[in-house]
Write an enzyme that holds these catalytic residues in place. Structure first.
Site, short mmCIF file in Angstrom:
data_model
loop_
_atom_site.label_atom_id
_atom_site.label_comp_id
_atom_site.label_asym_id
_atom_site.label_seq_id
_atom_site.Cartn_x
_atom_site.Cartn_y
_atom_site.Cartn_z
N ASP A 83 0.85 -1.19 0.00
CA ASP A 83 0.00 0.00 0.00
C ASP A 83 0.89 1.24 0.00
O ASP A 83 2.12 1.15 0.13
CB ASP A 83 -0.96 0.01 1.19
N ASP A 111 4.15 1.56 -4.71
CA ASP A 111 3.16 2.02 -5.68
C ASP A 111 2.93 0.90 -6.67
O ASP A 111 3.84 0.52 -7.42
CB ASP A 111 3.68 3.27 -6.38
N LYS A 114 -8.58 -6.41 -4.46
CA LYS A 114 -9.96 -6.48 -3.96
C LYS A 114 -10.57 -5.08 -3.96
O LYS A 114 -10.17 -4.21 -3.20
CB LYS A 114 -9.96 -7.07 -2.54
N HIS A 116 -12.00 -0.73 -9.78
CA HIS A 116 -13.18 0.05 -10.20
C HIS A 116 -13.00 1.55 -9.98
O HIS A 116 -13.77 2.36 -10.51
CB HIS A 116 -14.45 -0.46 -9.54
#
Length: 762
Positions: free
Chosen positions: A629, A649, A663, A667
């Site tokens: 992360d 990154d 996960k 989107h």
């Protein structure tokens, strides 16, 4: 000789007066940036030119000639007043949205007919508008259809049946006058329509005339006709008023005159008897003349268009086939005449029955850089630029899209649907209020079920707010946030699965509280971005298109720049993202146990604080999990010795592992960014034969889902549209992304509600 000298002196005085008037007017308006054009001869201006065009039905060409000469904004003098002529859609919006313009009768119309309801303002307008809305309520309109049917039958029998030919306009004028008089005046309509038909025609012609009372002119003839009509209607009104007083308002209110007199006696409006008569005259003149023109030209066009006539005839025959000869038309029958309505609308386009309207400026206003002085009039005409491209400008085109008239049941349902869609946001704000008040937690602490008084006490709200809290709970129960029941006459509120995930302060496996998601999704920043959606659509942007959120706030959601704009919102949005991502991981572990079978290592991209990775390690201790992360996220994580945390990154590098998991990450991103990340994922895993795979858990848009689940997917897609550069995707969209990133194959392991679980192979 003396007579000639007097005439010369009068002429010289008149010329002097005109020149003085022109000079003073030019000097007075010298400080204004007036539109192009000329006021012409004082008072007269271009009045006679326009009147000739109107009488020859060439007014549109008259306007077009002025537009070609001066542009869409020009000045002249019409009917005794300096007037600014406006044309085009922009002018249409300006006219109807500017509070510095009030609808005005022409001098001729005001003198001939009196004070119309169209010119009222303020409280007086509100009173009369309410009165008219009551008069035009649906049950009244249904009664008028029967009156119209009776009048048309009688008229056809008297003036049409058995004749080889007829002159349409005069007979149709008599028909429409009879219909509107029966609606406006009621029982005494026959007296008016039989005795004053010619006077109404004379009055209609005089409305568009120069308002100077000179014998034998149109205006002078119109004044005589107006006086005769007003006298007759006033006599009817006075007799009707006396009858109402004697019968205590028991007289039928089916006609406009009786209705307005009854409301006047009840104090519902302040119009005098004379003003009611004026408005009755206005209604009769306006309705009967415009309807006559429409019907006349419809008949003319139908006579020249046999194919269209055949379709109209077929539509009417289908309606008649279900009725007996003596059956009258109903509103539902009229609503079925959809093709006939299209023909009527097309006739109105080709031959508009009215010139337009005048408005007077109440103050100096500006339009397109030009000044319109206070007291001047404006007149507008909307002319379609596309009309010039028509091969046959005046040909009928009833197939052009027009609105279809709904049935009564459809209309009522449409209104209810409109309420729901327009006010959906109040359900969201109600949910936000429940979260902020802590209602789900309060009900949980009360044992999962509570009465309204107990809930009020638990929330420490003032007793005076109990009725309002009840109304809030009623909406939330109806929208599915809470459950409710009735025991011994007491309404009880319960938690349901939705509200249970909003309960705070509970330590339990697989309980991931979603209050931060609610507060973020309904926050002012999110809603402000949505309110700017229309402006965002209109903007032309070179290069990558920013989201409406970026456009409004100047920073991208979840980007490091967001913290500089609003630190609290950035924290809330990231908390909401974590809560949203972690919800359902237990379900995935139970439903897709084989998903992790045989894996030795896994990298959870954008895994946050490691909640998901720890759940996987707990169920599969042999899997070495790594969380990747951003540094700002990893820096806040306390090492636990179970999960390995890496700051980085995922656009540039992803730690090597047997499986990589994304996960609810993609989107948020554009297709281009998704391909870049998927390519990095492909580089981080071994081949399919060596057990390498990318696990993707994402929404998969599927119209075949039950309506509520599919609607939830589409709303999430709108959330992506407003707040990010990403979107929700269907299976074909996902397949295309996988192939572009260089993967060879994929499969959907399981579909869980709105989400799908993919395995993608190198």
């Amino acid at each position: 000789m003396a007579y000639s000298i007097v005439l010369v002196a009068l002429a010289a005085s008149l010329v002097h007066a005109i020149l003085l008037l022109v000079y003073r007017r030019k000097r007075y308006y010298s400080a204004y940036n007036l539109p192009p054009g000329s006021l012409g001869v004082p008072i007269i201006g271009r009045t006679f030119s326009l009147l000739r065009a109107l009488r020859s039905n060439t007014d549109e060409q008259w306007f077009r000639d002025r537009i070609e000469k001066y542009g869409p904004v020009s000045i002249t003098s019409l009917l005794g007043s300096p007037t600014v002529l406006l044309a085009g859609p922009a002018a249409n919006r300006f006219i109807f949205s500017n509070d510095g313009l009030i609808l005005t009768q022409t001098s001729a119309l005001r003198t001939l007919v009196g004070r119309s309801v169209l010119t009222l303002t303020g409280n007086e307008l509100k009173q009369v508008r309410c009165a008219l809305q009551g008069y035009l309520r649906p049950d009244m309109v249904r009664r008028y259809v029967r009156k119209m049917d009776d009048e048309v039958r009688r008229h056809i029998e008297l003036y049409w049946a058995g004749r080889d030919s007829i002159t349409v306009l005069p007979t149709v004028r008599r028909l429409t006058l009879g219909i509107i008089c029966s609606i406006v005046l009621g029982q005494e309509a026959d007296t008016i329509k039989e005795g004053l038909c010619t006077d109404f025609v004379t009055l209609g012609k005089a409305i568009l005339s120069f308002p100077v009372k000179i014998p034998l002119t149109r205006f002078s003839k119109g004044m005589r006709a107006s006086s005769k009509i007003r006298k007759s209607i006033t006599n009817i009104a006075r007799k009707r008023e006396e009858s109402l007083l004697q019968e205590g308002n028991a007289t039928s209110d089916n006609d406009f005159l009786s209705y307005m007199l009854i409301l006047r006696s009840q104090g519902a409006h302040s119009l005098t008897l004379e003003e009611i008569v004026d408005n009755a005259m206005s209604l009769i003149i306006g309705a009967h003349e415009t309807s006559s023109v429409l019907i006349t030209f419809m008949i003319r066009h139908l006579a020249n268009e046999p194919e269209i006539l055949a379709k109209v005839t077929k539509e009417h025959d289908e309606i008649a086939s279900n009725k007996k000869k003596e059956d009258v038309l109903t509103w539902d029958d009229v609503a079925k005449m959809k093709y006939t309505w299209k023909v009527a609308m097309e006739t109105l386009r080709i031959v508009p029955p009215v010139f337009g309207s005048f408005r007077t400026t109440t103050r100096d206003i500006e339009y397109q850089g030009y000044h319109i002085p206070k007291g001047w009039k404006t007149s507008h005409k909307l002319i379609s630029a596309r009309e010039e491209t028509y091969k046959e400008k005046r040909a009928m085109a009833p197939q052009a899209p027009t609105i279809e008239v709904p049935t009564d049941a459809e209309l009522l349902q449409a209104q209810a649907d409109l309420w729901r869609h327009s006010l959906y946001y109040l359900a969201s704000m109600g949910l936000r209020c429940a979260v902020q008040l802590g209602i789900p937690t309060a009900i949980h602490n009360l044992g999962g079920v509570t009465s309204l008084p107990d809930l009020l006490t638990a929330l420490s709200l003032p007793p005076s707010k109990q009725p309002f809290l009840g109304r809030l709970m009623r909406v939330l129960v109806t929208s599915g946030v809470f459950a409710a029941g009735n025991e011994s006459g007491v309404e009880l509120f319960r938690l349901n699965p939705l509200s249970s995930i909003l309960v705070d302060g509970v330590a339990a496996d697989d309980h991931h509280i979603q209050t931060s998601f609610v507060l973020a999704a309904t926050s002012p920043h999110y809603t402000e971005a949505a309110l700017g959606l229309a402006d965002w659509f209109r903007k032309e942007v070179a290069g990558p298109v920013p989201s409406p959120f970026e456009d409004v706030h100047g920073a991208a959601l979840f980007d490091e720049s967001m913290a500089l704009v609003d630190k609290d919102l950035d924290a809330l949005a990231n908390d909401a993202l974590a809560a949203h991502d972690n919800l359902g991981i237990g379900t995935i572990m139970r439903e897709c146990h084989d998903l992790f079978k045989g894996l030795e290592s896994l990298t959870d991209c954008c895994g946050g604080d490691g909640t998901t990775a720890r759940a996987i390690t707990k169920a599969h201790p042999h899997i070495k999990c790594t969380v990747l992360d951003l540094p700002k996220v990893i820096d806040k994580v306390q090492p636990d010795g179970i999960v390995n945390y890496v700051a980085g990154d995922l656009f540039h590098t992803i730690p090597k592992s047997q499986a990589v998991m994304l996960k609810l990450v993609l989107h948020h991103l554009s297709d281009e960014d998704c391909v870049k990340i998927l390519s990095q994922c492909r580089n981080a895993i071994p081949s399919r034969e060596e057990g390498g795979k990318v696990i993707i858990i994402e929404i998969v848009v599927e119209p075949s889902l039950e309506p509520i689940m599919f609607e939830a997917q589409l709303l999430m897609d709108m959330a992506m549209l407003v707040n990010t550069r990403g979107r929700q995707r269907d299976e074909n969209d996902w397949r295309e992304l996988f192939m572009k990133a260089g993967f060879s194959d994929y499969k959907i392991v399981k579909k869980l509600g709105a989400r799908g679980v993919f395995e993608v192979y190198k």
